[in-house]
Design a protein around this motif. Structure first.
Motif, PDB file in Angstrom:
ATOM      1  N   HIS A 115       3.089 -27.885   4.341  1.00  0.00           N
ATOM      2  CA  HIS A 115       2.117 -28.904   3.930  1.00  0.00           C
ATOM      3  C   HIS A 115       1.667 -29.718   5.140  1.00  0.00           C
ATOM      4  N   LEU A 116       2.625 -30.118   5.980  1.00  0.00           N
ATOM      5  CA  LEU A 116       2.272 -30.932   7.145  1.00  0.00           C
ATOM      6  C   LEU A 116       1.471 -30.120   8.154  1.00  0.00           C
ATOM      7  N   ARG A 117       1.822 -28.854   8.332  1.00  0.00           N
ATOM      8  CA  ARG A 117       1.044 -27.994   9.250  1.00  0.00           C
ATOM      9  C   ARG A 117      -0.403 -27.889   8.785  1.00  0.00           C
ATOM     10  N   LEU A 118      -0.611 -27.691   7.494  1.00  0.00           N
ATOM     11  CA  LEU A 118      -1.967 -27.593   6.961  1.00  0.00           C
ATOM     12  C   LEU A 118      -2.717 -28.906   7.151  1.00  0.00           C
ATOM     13  N   ALA A 119      -2.028 -30.025   6.931  1.00  0.00           N
ATOM     14  CA  ALA A 119      -2.667 -31.331   7.095  1.00  0.00           C
ATOM     15  C   ALA A 119      -3.110 -31.542   8.534  1.00  0.00           C
ATOM     16  N   MET A 120      -2.288 -31.096   9.490  1.00  0.00           N
ATOM     17  CA  MET A 120      -2.623 -31.271  10.907  1.00  0.00           C
ATOM     18  C   MET A 120      -3.830 -30.447  11.311  1.00  0.00           C
TER      19      MET A 120
END
Length: 242
Positions: A115-120
């Motif tokens: 989720h955090l990778r996609l947000a970045m």
């Protein structure tokens, strides 16, 4: 007897309030947006050196109107639904640069690593995600990962990834919190003087048509220094007559 309204007021309380907002994750642009002011007005209270590199004196007074608008901004003011992801991305990258793997950062803010990778990778993120990253950043930036549940191999791998991508550490952003959310600001982190000279020379030679000697003179370096810069960074080298 009539009393006149003061035209100037002490800037120190405003400066202290802005620094409190910085600690809560606000930037000049965010404070300015809420207060209805220009970002440069906010930054003038805390930045003795402007972005052009010119030294300026610390602001000692300001108008009552500006003071009241800034003092009205509260640390608990909620972020909007969607915000630019630049500051979120830079904070996560800075934590990775000191050895925090993205999975640990994600777990700390209550999401998955994916989720955090996609947000970045997105241009905008939800305000609640941005705020969660701000909170995690403020808590983790001064802690040593290997003393807080991160294996030394994992921490070393995270640091190597950041070094390869030239991601600045928290210490770099500590002096530049007014531009951490500015997508037009390019952090020159881990860039040597020779690389900067090679980049600038490449631009000058392509746009102005100057040779190496004239380009070196314009940049204030010897031609031999420019030769070395091109040798070290051949991706910028341009073959022209000396």
């Amino acid at each position: 007897m009539t009393t006149s309204t003061p035209t100037r007021t002490d800037a120190e309380p405003v400066r202290r309030h802005i620094r409190t907002l910085y600690a809560a994750g606000f930037t000049d642009r965010r404070i300015a947006a809420i207060a209805g002011l220009a970002p440069e007005t906010v930054s003038s209270f805390t930045r003795p050196i402007n972005r052009a590199g010119n030294r300026k004196g610390v602001k000692r007074t300001c108008t009552p109107s500006v003071a009241s608008k800034i003092l009205a901004v509260r640390a608990e003011d909620a972020l909007p639904g969607l915000v630019d992801a630049t500051a979120t991305r830079r904070r996560v990258q800075a934590l990775i640069a000191i050895g925090w793997p993205i999975e640990h950062i994600a777990r700390h803010i209550g999401v998955t690593g994916n989720h955090l990778r996609l947000a970045m990778g997105r241009p905008r993120v939800y305000g609640r995600t941005a705020q969660a990253v701000i909170d995690a950043y403020n808590e983790l930036k001064d802690k040593r990962p290997h003393r807080n549940g991160v294996g030394r191999v994992e921490a070393s791998r995270a640091r190597r990834r950041a070094e390869a991508n030239r991601w600045p550490r928290p210490a770099y952003w500590a002096e530049r919190m007014d531009v951490i959310d500015d997508p037009d600001f390019e952090p020159l982190y881990g860039v040597t003087r020779r690389e900067i000279v090679a980049q600038d020379a490449n631009f000058i030679m392509r746009t102005a048509g100057l040779n190496k000697a004239a380009t070196a003179a314009r940049l204030g370096v010897d031609k031999s220094y420019l030769d070395h810069a091109f040798r070290d960074h051949p991706e910028y080298a341009i073959e022209v007559a000396a």
